[in-house]
Scaffold this motif. Sequence first.
Motif, PDB file in Angstrom:
ATOM      1  N   VAL A 145      35.949  44.530  11.511  1.00 43.05           N
ATOM      2  CA  VAL A 145      36.417  45.903  11.708  1.00 43.05           C
ATOM      3  C   VAL A 145      37.837  45.846  12.266  1.00 43.05           C
ATOM      4  N   THR A 146      38.694  46.701  11.751  1.00 42.06           N
ATOM      5  CA  THR A 146      40.099  46.659  12.134  1.00 42.06           C
ATOM      6  C   THR A 146      40.772  47.972  11.752  1.00 42.06           C
ATOM      7  N   SER A 147      41.873  48.264  12.409  1.00 43.07           N
ATOM      8  CA  SER A 147      42.686  49.407  12.002  1.00 43.07           C
ATOM      9  C   SER A 147      43.922  48.970  11.240  1.00 43.07           C
ATOM     10  N   ASP A 148      43.987  47.690  10.906  1.00 46.67           N
ATOM     11  CA  ASP A 148      45.087  47.125  10.134  1.00 46.67           C
ATOM     12  C   ASP A 148      44.661  47.075   8.663  1.00 46.67           C
ATOM     13  N   ALA A 149      45.223  47.950   7.855  1.00 47.83           N
ATOM     14  CA  ALA A 149      44.818  48.054   6.454  1.00 47.83           C
ATOM     15  C   ALA A 149      45.086  46.756   5.692  1.00 47.83           C
ATOM     16  N   ALA A 150      46.218  46.119   5.949  1.00 42.82           N
ATOM     17  CA  ALA A 150      46.547  44.883   5.235  1.00 42.82           C
ATOM     18  C   ALA A 150      45.569  43.769   5.601  1.00 42.82           C
ATOM     19  N   LEU A 151      45.190  43.705   6.871  1.00 50.42           N
ATOM     20  CA  LEU A 151      44.231  42.681   7.298  1.00 50.42           C
ATOM     21  C   LEU A 151      42.873  42.914   6.638  1.00 50.42           C
ATOM     22  N   ALA A 182      37.355  52.234  14.358  1.00 53.14           N
ATOM     23  CA  ALA A 182      38.320  51.488  13.549  1.00 53.14           C
ATOM     24  C   ALA A 182      38.554  52.222  12.237  1.00 53.14           C
ATOM     25  N   ALA A 183      39.658  51.915  11.587  1.00 56.66           N
ATOM     26  CA  ALA A 183      39.978  52.587  10.322  1.00 56.66           C
ATOM     27  C   ALA A 183      39.319  51.909   9.130  1.00 56.66           C
ATOM     28  N   HIS A 184      39.012  50.610   9.261  1.00 57.24           N
ATOM     29  CA  HIS A 184      38.511  49.846   8.119  1.00 57.24           C
ATOM     30  C   HIS A 184      37.395  48.908   8.544  1.00 57.24           C
ATOM     31  N   ALA A 185      36.510  48.590   7.603  1.00 56.16           N
ATOM     32  CA  ALA A 185      35.444  47.625   7.849  1.00 56.16           C
ATOM     33  C   ALA A 185      35.153  46.882   6.555  1.00 56.16           C
ATOM     34  N   VAL A 186      34.840  45.593   6.704  1.00 52.39           N
ATOM     35  CA  VAL A 186      34.483  44.753   5.561  1.00 52.39           C
ATOM     36  C   VAL A 186      33.173  44.054   5.899  1.00 52.39           C
ATOM     37  N   ALA A 187      32.109  44.412   5.191  1.00 59.02           N
ATOM     38  CA  ALA A 187      30.783  43.849   5.459  1.00 59.02           C
ATOM     39  C   ALA A 187      30.620  42.532   4.722  1.00 59.02           C
ATOM     40  N   LEU A 244      41.672  33.749   8.957  1.00 59.52           N
ATOM     41  CA  LEU A 244      42.481  33.489   7.767  1.00 59.52           C
ATOM     42  C   LEU A 244      43.444  34.641   7.490  1.00 59.52           C
ATOM     43  N   ALA A 245      42.967  35.871   7.668  1.00 54.22           N
ATOM     44  CA  ALA A 245      43.803  37.039   7.400  1.00 54.22           C
ATOM     45  C   ALA A 245      44.977  37.128   8.364  1.00 54.22           C
ATOM     46  N   LEU A 246      44.818  36.539   9.552  1.00 55.68           N
ATOM     47  CA  LEU A 246      45.910  36.506  10.532  1.00 55.68           C
ATOM     48  C   LEU A 246      46.855  35.333  10.302  1.00 55.68           C
ATOM     49  N   GLN A 305      35.932  52.561  25.931  1.00 52.95           N
ATOM     50  CA  GLN A 305      36.289  52.240  24.548  1.00 52.95           C
ATOM     51  C   GLN A 305      35.214  51.339  23.956  1.00 52.95           C
ATOM     52  N   PRO A 306      34.800  51.599  22.708  1.00 56.33           N
ATOM     53  CA  PRO A 306      33.668  50.852  22.148  1.00 56.33           C
ATOM     54  C   PRO A 306      33.992  49.409  21.814  1.00 56.33           C
ATOM     55  N   ALA A 307      33.018  48.538  22.024  1.00 59.86           N
ATOM     56  CA  ALA A 307      33.116  47.169  21.529  1.00 59.86           C
ATOM     57  C   ALA A 307      33.349  47.208  20.029  1.00 59.86           C
ATOM     58  N   GLY A 308      34.215  46.316  19.568  1.00 57.47           N
ATOM     59  CA  GLY A 308      34.585  46.316  18.158  1.00 57.47           C
ATOM     60  C   GLY A 308      35.904  47.007  17.892  1.00 57.47           C
ATOM     61  N   SER A 309      36.513  47.572  18.938  1.00 62.06           N
ATOM     62  CA  SER A 309      37.769  48.308  18.750  1.00 62.06           C
ATOM     63  C   SER A 309      38.952  47.606  19.405  1.00 62.06           C
ATOM     64  N   PHE A 310      38.741  46.412  19.952  1.00 54.40           N
ATOM     65  CA  PHE A 310      39.804  45.731  20.687  1.00 54.40           C
ATOM     66  C   PHE A 310      40.471  44.665  19.828  1.00 54.40           C
ATOM     67  N   GLY A 311      41.760  44.459  20.070  1.00 58.21           N
ATOM     68  CA  GLY A 311      42.484  43.394  19.388  1.00 58.21           C
ATOM     69  C   GLY A 311      42.938  43.773  17.995  1.00 58.21           C
ATOM     70  N   HIS A 312      43.477  42.796  17.283  1.00 57.84           N
ATOM     71  CA  HIS A 312      43.941  43.017  15.916  1.00 57.84           C
ATOM     72  C   HIS A 312      42.769  43.243  14.960  1.00 57.84           C
ATOM     73  N   ALA A 313      41.659  42.628  15.277  1.00 62.09           N
ATOM     74  CA  ALA A 313      40.426  42.797  14.498  1.00 62.09           C
ATOM     75  C   ALA A 313      39.270  42.444  15.409  1.00 62.09           C
ATOM     76  N   ALA A 314      38.088  42.893  15.034  1.00 72.03           N
ATOM     77  CA  ALA A 314      36.875  42.534  15.765  1.00 72.03           C
ATOM     78  C   ALA A 314      35.810  42.141  14.764  1.00 72.03           C
ATOM     79  N   VAL A 315      34.845  41.403  15.272  1.00 73.08           N
ATOM     80  CA  VAL A 315      33.786  40.873  14.419  1.00 73.08           C
ATOM     81  C   VAL A 315      32.439  41.296  14.971  1.00 73.08           C
ATOM     82  N   LEU A 316      31.556  41.767  14.083  1.00 76.57           N
ATOM     83  CA  LEU A 316      30.205  42.159  14.438  1.00 76.57           C
ATOM     84  C   LEU A 316      29.215  41.238  13.740  1.00 76.57           C
TER      85      LEU A 316
END
Length: 373
Positions: free
Chosen positions: A197-203, A45-50, A63-65, A169-180
């Motif tokens: 984890v997501t590749s959507d910068a705005a999200l 993914a391009a981004h992650a927020v812990a 909420l972000a969606l 494809q790794p778990a955590g890379s599917f959909g608009h966002a994934a949660v670990l």
Amino acid sequence: MYLSPPDIGELEESYVLNALRSGWVAPVGPDLDAFEDEMADRVGAAHAVAVTSGTAALHLALLALGVGPGQVVVVPTLTFVATANAAVYAGAEPVFVDCEASTGNIDVALMADLLARLRAEGRKVGAVLPVDMFGACADYATLLPVCEVLGVPVVEDAAEALGATHAGQPAGSFGHAAVLSFNGNKIMTTSGGGMVVTSDAALADRCRYLSTQARQPVRHYEHAEVGYNYRLSNLLAALGRAQLRRLDEMTARRRLLRDRYTKVFASAPGVRLLAADDAGSNCWLTTIVVDPRVAGWHAGEMATHLATQDVETRPVWKPMHLQPVYAGSRGAITGAAERLFAHGLTLPSGSALTDRHIDRVFDAIHTFLEDRR
């Protein structure tokens, strides 16, 4: 012996001690930044927020969606309650879908029919929340195109599946966002913690903003909307960085344990392993399913016997549609999850289990099976 105790050693101690000595003990710091970058890279993914938990991550992703009141969120009925609760936190209504009997993962065909019905009724589906059950990914090759055609966002609940893959494809890379999740019993841990984890910068930016009490980027404390105190601490992020370095090693040990269970139960009539054929599973928890008519015994009988030997087991998740808190909720239910709950048993699977502990577990299982023969 516990199901999945934390696997912590000298590497983790050194990372946490270094973080402590650095003075970065708050929910900000270099280890936190590095942990997010390293985890995003790991799952592609391009981004992650812990954040503080997998539940917090689910809440923020929804909420972000834009999920909120008046909407429904489609959730597997076979899951931990956090998946359903996150939809309620966002103000939405969870609608439950039953599972595949062979894997415990969401029944995609059933989900597709439900989405079509909801759409025909004029209901707004805010998101679909598939769960990667016990470390095996849902069938995203089939699920994602269905949701894409209907314009429904997907948030992958990969809380149990870090290190797993689906179709390479790794778990955590599917959909608009994934949660670990990095809870203490997960395949890797930060004591408590989670991540979006997501590749959507705005999200990702929206999740990060909400996770820090929605504080505006000014010198004083300015808040235009309600936020949440969800950021992970730098100390726990340091622990996570060490655990991530050992993830493949810990997964390999769980797989060896899964292989041993496979051999033991191959000669036990009426017993199968859940998602036994999934080579991409991270083997977080090995679960057996017992047909008492063939086996001549119930899963609960084995649980009782193992408990006398100080071996922890656990039933499969009690389906959400059977939980008192969600009584009366809508769902597409076939009975598959109820049968897994009635006949499934999760066995010790942790990478921290020593060879001596593992031998004790299998000795107890052999004794039980021999007595039933």
